[in-house]
Write an enzyme that holds these catalytic residues in place. Sequence first.
Site, PDB file in Angstrom:
ATOM      1  N   TYR A  41      42.749  21.555  35.817  1.00 47.39           N
ATOM      2  CA  TYR A  41      43.202  22.450  37.063  1.00 47.39           C
ATOM      3  C   TYR A  41      42.224  22.633  37.819  1.00 47.39           C
ATOM      4  O   TYR A  41      42.058  22.914  39.319  1.00 47.39           O
ATOM      5  CB  TYR A  41      44.301  23.377  36.777  1.00 47.39           C
ATOM      6  CG  TYR A  41      45.888  22.084  36.639  1.00 47.39           C
ATOM      7  CD1 TYR A  41      46.264  21.696  37.029  1.00 47.39           C
ATOM      8  CD2 TYR A  41      45.890  22.585  35.016  1.00 47.39           C
ATOM      9  CE1 TYR A  41      47.660  20.943  36.541  1.00 47.39           C
ATOM     10  CE2 TYR A  41      46.946  22.503  34.445  1.00 47.39           C
ATOM     11  CZ  TYR A  41      47.979  21.039  35.071  1.00 47.39           C
ATOM     12  OH  TYR A  41      49.207  20.435  34.702  1.00 47.39           O
ATOM     13  N   ILE A  42      41.416  23.097  37.573  1.00 47.30           N
ATOM     14  CA  ILE A  42      39.970  23.653  38.414  1.00 47.30           C
ATOM     15  C   ILE A  42      39.462  23.186  38.335  1.00 47.30           C
ATOM     16  O   ILE A  42      38.305  22.789  37.145  1.00 47.30           O
ATOM     17  CB  ILE A  42      39.644  25.506  37.977  1.00 47.30           C
ATOM     18  CG1 ILE A  42      40.778  25.778  37.231  1.00 47.30           C
ATOM     19  CG2 ILE A  42      38.215  26.372  38.326  1.00 47.30           C
ATOM     20  CD1 ILE A  42      40.396  27.850  37.356  1.00 47.30           C
TER      21      ILE A  42
END
Length: 793
Positions: free
Chosen positions: A752-753
């Site tokens: 997600y990052i």
Amino acid sequence: MSAVLSDDEIPLAQRVKVGNQSNPSLPEPRVEKNEQMNGESSLKESPVKAEDSDDEDDIPLAQRMKKSPIKTEDSDDEDDIPLSQRLQKKANGKLSPVKKETNGDHGISIKEEKVKPEPMEVDMPSKKRPLEKSASTSTKNTKAKKKAKKEEEEEDIYKWWEEQDQSGIQEDDSIKWTTLEHNGVMFPPDYVPHGVKMKYDGKPITLSPEAEEVATFFANILESEHAQNPVFQKNFFNDWLEVLRKDPSNPKITDFNKCDFRPIWEKLQRDKEAKKQMSKEEKQRLKEEKKKIEEPYQTAIVDGRREKVGNFKIEPPELFRGRGNHPKTGKLKMRVQPEQVTLNLGKDAKIPEPPKGHKWGGIVHDQTATWLATWKENVNGNIKYVFLAATSAWKGQSDMKKFEKARELKNCVAAIRENYTKELKDKVSEIRQRATAMYLIDRLALRAGNEKGEDEADTVGCCSLRYEHIELEPPNILHFDFLGKDSIRYQNTVEVDAQVFKNIKLFKKQVGPGHMIFDRLTPNGLNKHLNNYMKGLSAKVFRTYNASITFQQQLDKMTNPDDSIHDKLLSYNRANREVAVLCNHQRTASKNHEQQISKIEDRIRALKYQRMKLRKTLYAADPKMKKNPKYADPESDLEEEWMIQHEADLVTKEKERIKTRFQKQNEKLAAKGEPQLEESELTKSLKAADALLDTFAKERKAATIEPKNSMTADKLIARIEKIDERIAATKVQATDKEENKQIALNTSKLNYIDPRISVAWCRKYNIPLEKVFSKTLIEKFRWAQKIPDDWKF
């Protein structure tokens, strides 16, 4: 118990590891699989190097043990000789007892006029004085070969990101390849019956091989929580009965409670123990055999270039566990046959040979697909795929596209928020529901969710939230409690806009208990609406965007340029933790968490013990330092009982090293056909090690410790400062580990990052990327490393 620091015990804050946050309010979720992938901490520092110091007393004993075992005659002092080598001297051509002098932090020095190598120290090359030129040359050649191999591997990497920018990334329905070759999938080995009889109603029974295999699956987890789960037991027993009925030779079994699987469990335990007792050579042989079998399946040829294959193994048959309270837990996952597998290959590629007696389920040539093989598993009817590895060009392009799409959302997110805020009061119920759901997805990073069938785990997302999943607390507080993806419990209390609270209250009243709150909204309808704002925009993109932008903002807020590297890495992990909490990435606290914390505390005490001796030596070198507040305070946490035990542990470890060194030297001598060392040499060395206890006791009780010849006050102060740094780093590690015990940091970092945020942060603060990314992530995100230094999400 305490022990001196060894190389692998350098504080976690000095080795690339990632920890997890403590959150006692969280339930008992499952352990994230992704946690294992990166299973290393982000707080790391190389072991202390001795090259810049005049001697090595500031290096932990365990590290100095790996240094040169022999003291040369032209050396200034004996600090560079490991403790196990400072035990005996020769006098008048004979071995004499050890003559000891108290010294600095943890050893003894020995007075002598001339030092000669002892028999135990033969054939041990040193960084400072190799015994044989060939040994040094061999080491250099080995390093050169490793470097050459690494450079060769670098050349083999397809650097697709250098050939295209993000605008050139292929769309999902485009042609992905022209030619594709691979060797299919690797099937698990056939079951080999062990013949151990389980018991039914107290009597041994004989089972067919297929029935025995399934019984062995259950026996293998007999001591686990799964085996005690009534749903697991019921599903297993029903499927096992079906297998038993296939062969009339099987006994008639009707009652699960009369089944005794312990004889098989005991057999499996014996097998595990035998495996542990295998010699190093046997383990290596099995490892090589396994590697040889797997090698053909590990790579594919895509458009002429070699790419690594990811999950090339077909899952073996077993009992399904599932996440949380899955209704199908315990059911039998059947053995996958080649007839169930479809391969995706180039038209001109050679079709791999299926296992003897079988044929493939199908061969396709889908150039828009990136999967190599596919099949359906029987328990949940899920479609399984074999893809290229995470480091492949296809996966890298997919990742870049995902994060660029999230980054693109930044340009229009303000307009989207303005629109759904207006629509919260819309007169049309469907639009009002959609706006409310968008608010929750955006602000809380909730998944969109899909409605589940009765035979699936009761997991929900935003669109499928039911009446009972949200409790209202006036004036505007919502209490969420539901099972999300993978049956991870989501519990959160949030303050929302007054209109959102009003809408949720209205929707709940309209639908009633047991029904979906957003009864007029579907994930597909929501994503179709989002696509109007931006091509390819979906609820999933919001989750990636919010994770990345939160991480970027928290890094900017928390990182202090003047902090030490350890504190900067702690800030990095805390920013990562904010994202993990936002995305509800939980994990179960390790069962030995308290034990791990206790070990870290013992490491801190061991460092304080070293510092205590250095201070005493400093007092002798410069008596006025006793009154200096910086060095006068007694060490905390060093109880007399603990120090006595610590000293005993030091001697015990030293004796173990002496034995190991003695054995290795004899092995080398035997390989050269030379006479081996006598046991008497080992006995003398062990006795000398025992004598260290008296030395340690005297130093512990003494007010001062006489410094060695070359030891000045400045050198001692420099060593104390190094110890101070290591204590501070270890305390940071303990804090990080405690805060992270129930939070899985790596899931957000992996999925997600945006990895470019980490790359840019490391460059800005001059921190090696290896401190925050594992080797696996560095390889996976090679494309992210081609960014300008001032890059921002």
